[in-house]
Enzyme design. Structure first.
Site, PDB file in Angstrom:
ATOM      1  N   HIS A   6       0.888  -1.240  -0.096  1.00 62.22           N
ATOM      2  CA  HIS A   6      -0.100   0.122  -0.119  1.00 62.22           C
ATOM      3  C   HIS A   6       0.896   1.236   0.012  1.00 62.22           C
ATOM      4  O   HIS A   6       1.532   1.413   0.812  1.00 62.22           O
ATOM      5  CB  HIS A   6      -1.003   0.018   1.325  1.00 62.22           C
ATOM      6  CG  HIS A   6      -1.960   1.074   1.388  1.00 62.22           C
ATOM      7  ND1 HIS A   6      -1.952   1.945   2.533  1.00 62.22           N
ATOM      8  CD2 HIS A   6      -2.700   1.603   0.696  1.00 62.22           C
ATOM      9  CE1 HIS A   6      -2.898   2.739   2.579  1.00 62.22           C
ATOM     10  NE2 HIS A   6      -3.478   2.478   1.227  1.00 62.22           N
ATOM     11  N   ARG A   7       0.733   2.009  -1.095  1.00 62.18           N
ATOM     12  CA  ARG A   7       1.920   3.339  -1.403  1.00 62.18           C
ATOM     13  C   ARG A   7       3.268   2.828  -1.166  1.00 62.18           C
ATOM     14  O   ARG A   7       3.976   3.404  -0.803  1.00 62.18           O
ATOM     15  CB  ARG A   7       1.535   4.292  -0.263  1.00 62.18           C
ATOM     16  CG  ARG A   7      -0.138   4.753   0.031  1.00 62.18           C
ATOM     17  CD  ARG A   7      -0.300   5.669   1.025  1.00 62.18           C
ATOM     18  NE  ARG A   7      -1.725   5.732   1.404  1.00 62.18           N
ATOM     19  CZ  ARG A   7      -2.193   6.566   2.385  1.00 62.18           C
ATOM     20  NH1 ARG A   7      -1.287   7.458   3.034  1.00 62.18           N
ATOM     21  NH2 ARG A   7      -3.509   6.473   2.619  1.00 62.18           N
ATOM     22  N   GLU A  33       0.636  -0.881  -4.720  1.00 59.36           N
ATOM     23  CA  GLU A  33      -0.505   0.158  -4.931  1.00 59.36           C
ATOM     24  C   GLU A  33       0.031   1.536  -4.842  1.00 59.36           C
ATOM     25  O   GLU A  33       1.051   1.955  -4.171  1.00 59.36           O
ATOM     26  CB  GLU A  33      -1.602   0.002  -3.704  1.00 59.36           C
ATOM     27  CG  GLU A  33      -2.743   0.700  -3.979  1.00 59.36           C
ATOM     28  CD  GLU A  33      -2.980   2.107  -3.250  1.00 59.36           C
ATOM     29  OE1 GLU A  33      -3.896   2.549  -3.544  1.00 59.36           O
ATOM     30  OE2 GLU A  33      -1.950   2.260  -2.635  1.00 59.36           O
ATOM     31  N   ASP A  35      -0.976   6.142  -5.533  1.00 60.39           N
ATOM     32  CA  ASP A  35      -2.087   7.150  -5.804  1.00 60.39           C
ATOM     33  C   ASP A  35      -1.564   8.106  -7.062  1.00 60.39           C
ATOM     34  O   ASP A  35      -0.285   8.405  -6.806  1.00 60.39           O
ATOM     35  CB  ASP A  35      -2.241   7.729  -4.524  1.00 60.39           C
ATOM     36  CG  ASP A  35      -2.642   6.841  -3.424  1.00 60.39           C
ATOM     37  OD1 ASP A  35      -3.932   6.399  -3.458  1.00 60.39           O
ATOM     38  OD2 ASP A  35      -1.921   6.552  -2.463  1.00 60.39           O
ATOM     39  N   HIS A  48      -0.286  10.811  -2.495  1.00 60.62           N
ATOM     40  CA  HIS A  48      -1.402  10.326  -2.068  1.00 60.62           C
ATOM     41  C   HIS A  48      -2.557  11.610  -1.912  1.00 60.62           C
ATOM     42  O   HIS A  48      -3.792  11.470  -2.519  1.00 60.62           O
ATOM     43  CB  HIS A  48      -1.374   9.661  -0.682  1.00 60.62           C
ATOM     44  CG  HIS A  48      -2.716   9.146  -0.037  1.00 60.62           C
ATOM     45  ND1 HIS A  48      -3.538  10.080   0.572  1.00 60.62           N
ATOM     46  CD2 HIS A  48      -3.584   8.063  -0.261  1.00 60.62           C
ATOM     47  CE1 HIS A  48      -4.584   9.482   0.949  1.00 60.62           C
ATOM     48  NE2 HIS A  48      -4.393   8.411   0.514  1.00 60.62           N
ATOM     49  N   GLU A 107      -4.262   3.776  -8.125  1.00 59.77           N
ATOM     50  CA  GLU A 107      -5.373   4.242  -7.625  1.00 59.77           C
ATOM     51  C   GLU A 107      -5.631   5.860  -8.214  1.00 59.77           C
ATOM     52  O   GLU A 107      -4.722   6.631  -7.989  1.00 59.77           O
ATOM     53  CB  GLU A 107      -5.795   4.544  -6.155  1.00 59.77           C
ATOM     54  CG  GLU A 107      -6.963   5.113  -5.749  1.00 59.77           C
ATOM     55  CD  GLU A 107      -7.099   5.325  -4.332  1.00 59.77           C
ATOM     56  OE1 GLU A 107      -6.543   5.053  -3.496  1.00 59.77           O
ATOM     57  OE2 GLU A 107      -8.249   6.127  -4.201  1.00 59.77           O
ATOM     58  N   LYS A 109      -6.767   9.266  -8.127  1.00 56.57           N
ATOM     59  CA  LYS A 109      -7.403  10.024  -7.212  1.00 56.57           C
ATOM     60  C   LYS A 109      -8.100  11.314  -7.397  1.00 56.57           C
ATOM     61  O   LYS A 109      -7.493  12.460  -7.132  1.00 56.57           O
ATOM     62  CB  LYS A 109      -6.100  10.340  -6.289  1.00 56.57           C
ATOM     63  CG  LYS A 109      -5.841   9.516  -5.220  1.00 56.57           C
ATOM     64  CD  LYS A 109      -6.537   9.448  -3.705  1.00 56.57           C
ATOM     65  CE  LYS A 109      -5.844   8.403  -2.845  1.00 56.57           C
ATOM     66  NZ  LYS A 109      -6.940   8.061  -1.932  1.00 56.57           N
ATOM     67  N   ASP A 227       0.616  -2.239   4.321  1.00 54.53           N
ATOM     68  CA  ASP A 227       1.598  -1.031   4.391  1.00 54.53           C
ATOM     69  C   ASP A 227       3.031  -1.940   4.922  1.00 54.53           C
ATOM     70  O   ASP A 227       4.063  -1.399   4.708  1.00 54.53           O
ATOM     71  CB  ASP A 227       1.533  -0.244   5.765  1.00 54.53           C
ATOM     72  CG  ASP A 227       0.211   0.671   5.685  1.00 54.53           C
ATOM     73  OD1 ASP A 227      -0.174   0.997   4.352  1.00 54.53           O
ATOM     74  OD2 ASP A 227      -0.356   1.044   6.543  1.00 54.53           O
TER      75      ASP A 227
HETATM   76  O1  G3P Z   1      -6.432   1.070  -2.393  1.00 52.65           O
HETATM   77  C1  G3P Z   1      -6.628   0.920  -1.149  1.00 52.65           C
HETATM   78  C2  G3P Z   1      -6.438   2.303  -0.456  1.00 52.65           C
HETATM   79  O2  G3P Z   1      -5.118   2.904  -0.820  1.00 52.65           O
HETATM   80  C3  G3P Z   1      -7.455   3.339  -0.517  1.00 52.65           C
HETATM   81  O3  G3P Z   1      -7.290   4.320   0.431  1.00 52.65           O
HETATM   82  O4  G3P Z   1      -6.391   6.633   1.133  1.00 52.65           O
HETATM   83  O5  G3P Z   1      -5.050   4.807   1.273  1.00 52.65           O
HETATM   84  O6  G3P Z   1      -5.847   5.699  -0.807  1.00 52.65           O
HETATM   85  P1  G3P Z   1      -6.121   5.397   0.580  1.00 52.65           P
HETATM   86 CA    CA Z   2      -4.675   4.324  -2.388  1.00 52.52          CA
END
Ligand code: G3P
Ligand code: CA
Length: 235
Positions: A6-7, A33, A35, A48, A107, A109, A227
Site C-alpha cells: 500500500h503506497r 498500490e 495514488d 496520495h 488508484e 485520485k 503497508d
Molecule cells: O487502495 C486502497 C487504499 O489505498 C484506499 O485508500 O486513502 O489509502 O488511498 P487510501
Molecule cells: Ca490508495
C-alpha cells in the site's frame, strides 16, 4: 494470495516514493498500490493527498504546480532524515523502476479534484510504457472508471469502496471489473464467496495485523493491500 504494498512498503519508507516501491519488491510484495494526481501542466505524479503539506515540504494543491516545481520538493524527510532529498515520482518513473513481474495497482485520485483529461493522460503514460496489461486501475470515483472503461475496454479495473453501496454489483457488472477493493471491515467469507461467484477478485485494505492476514488467507481472499509487506512477504 497477492501481497499488495500500500503506497509501496509505506511502513518502511516514505509512501508513494521510489524507495517505498523498491523496498516493497525487496520484501516480497507481488504488487504495489500507488495514488496518482495531475500537475498543472498535465503530468501524472505519484502522491496520495490532493495537497502537498503532509508528505512534502511544499504547500498548496498538487494541481496548481508544474512538474518542474514539484520536483524541487522533498518528499522523504518527513518520514525519516535518511530519506531527505527523495522526490515525488512521476508515474512514468515508477513504471520504469519496477520489474515487469511486479503488478501495479494505480488508484486514480480524482474524487476530490477533477483534473482535466486525467484519464487520457494516465492512459497515455501506460501506453507509452506498454503497461496496460500489468496494471489494475482502481478508484473511489466510479464515474472515472467508467470513462477509462470506455477509452480502453481491455483495462483491468477495481472498484474501491469504504461502505456498501446499493449499486456495487450493477457497477461491477457494467464495468466488467477485475476486482473489488473494499475496506477490510466490510469483508467476510460470505462477501468473498459472492464476489468469486461473479468472477471478481477481492483485495481488502489496509491489512497490517498478521492475525487478520492469516484469517483472510484462510477465507480465500485473492490479495491483501498492506503497508507492511515484510510481515507476510518473506514467509
Ligand atoms: O487502495 C486502497 C487504499 O489505498 C484506499 O485508500 O486513502 O489509502 O488511498 P487510501
Ligand atoms: Ca490508495
Amino acid at each position: 494470495m497477492l501481497i499488495i504494498a500500500h503506497r509501496g512498503a509505506s511502513c518502511l519508507a516514505p509512501e508513494n516514493t521510489l524507495p517505498a516501491f523498491r523496498s516493497a519488491v525487496k520484501f516480497g510484495a507481488t504488487m504495489v498500490e500507488l495514488d496518482v494526481h495531475q500537475t498543472k501542466d498535465g503530468h501524472v505524479v505519484v502522491i496520495h493527498d490532493e495537497r502537498l503539506e503532509r508528505t512534502t515540504n511544499g504547500n498548496g494543491f498538487v494541481g496548481n504546480f508544474s512538474l518542474s516545481l514539484l520536483r524541487k520538493l522533498d518528499a522523504g524527510a518527513w518520514f525519516a532524515g535518511r530519506f531527505a532529498g527523495v522526490r515525488i515520482p512521476t508515474l512514468s518513473e515508477v513504471l520504469s523502476c519496477l520489474p515487469r513481474r511486479i503488478g501495479i495497482n494505480i488508484e486514480v485520485k480524482n474524487n476530490i479534484v477533477d483534473y482535466p483529461d486525467f484519464e487520457q493522460h494516465v492512459l497515455a503514460v501506460l501506453r507509452r510504457f506498454h503497461s496496460l496489461h500489468r496494471v489494475i486501475i482502481s478508484s473511489f470515483n466510479w464515474a472515472s472508471l467508467e470513462k477509462l472503461h470506455r477509452l480502453e475496454p481491455t483495462l483491468k479495473l477495481g472498484l474501491l469502496f469504504d461502505c456498501f453501496r446499493p449499486d456495487l454489483w450493477p457497477a461491477a457488472r457494467l464495468l466488467n471489473v477485475f476486482s473489488l477493493h473494499p475496506a477490510v471491515h466490510l469483508v467476510d467469507k460470505q462477501f468473498i464467496w459472492q464476489a468469486h461467484c461473479w468472477g471478481y477478485r477481492v483485495f481488502p485494505w489496509v491489512v497490517n495485523d498478521p492475525q487478520i492476514m492469516i484469517e483472510l488467507k484462510a477465507a480465500q481472499v485473492d490479495g491483501i493491500i498492506t503497508d507492511c509487506p515484510q510481515v507476510i512477504g518473506a514467509n
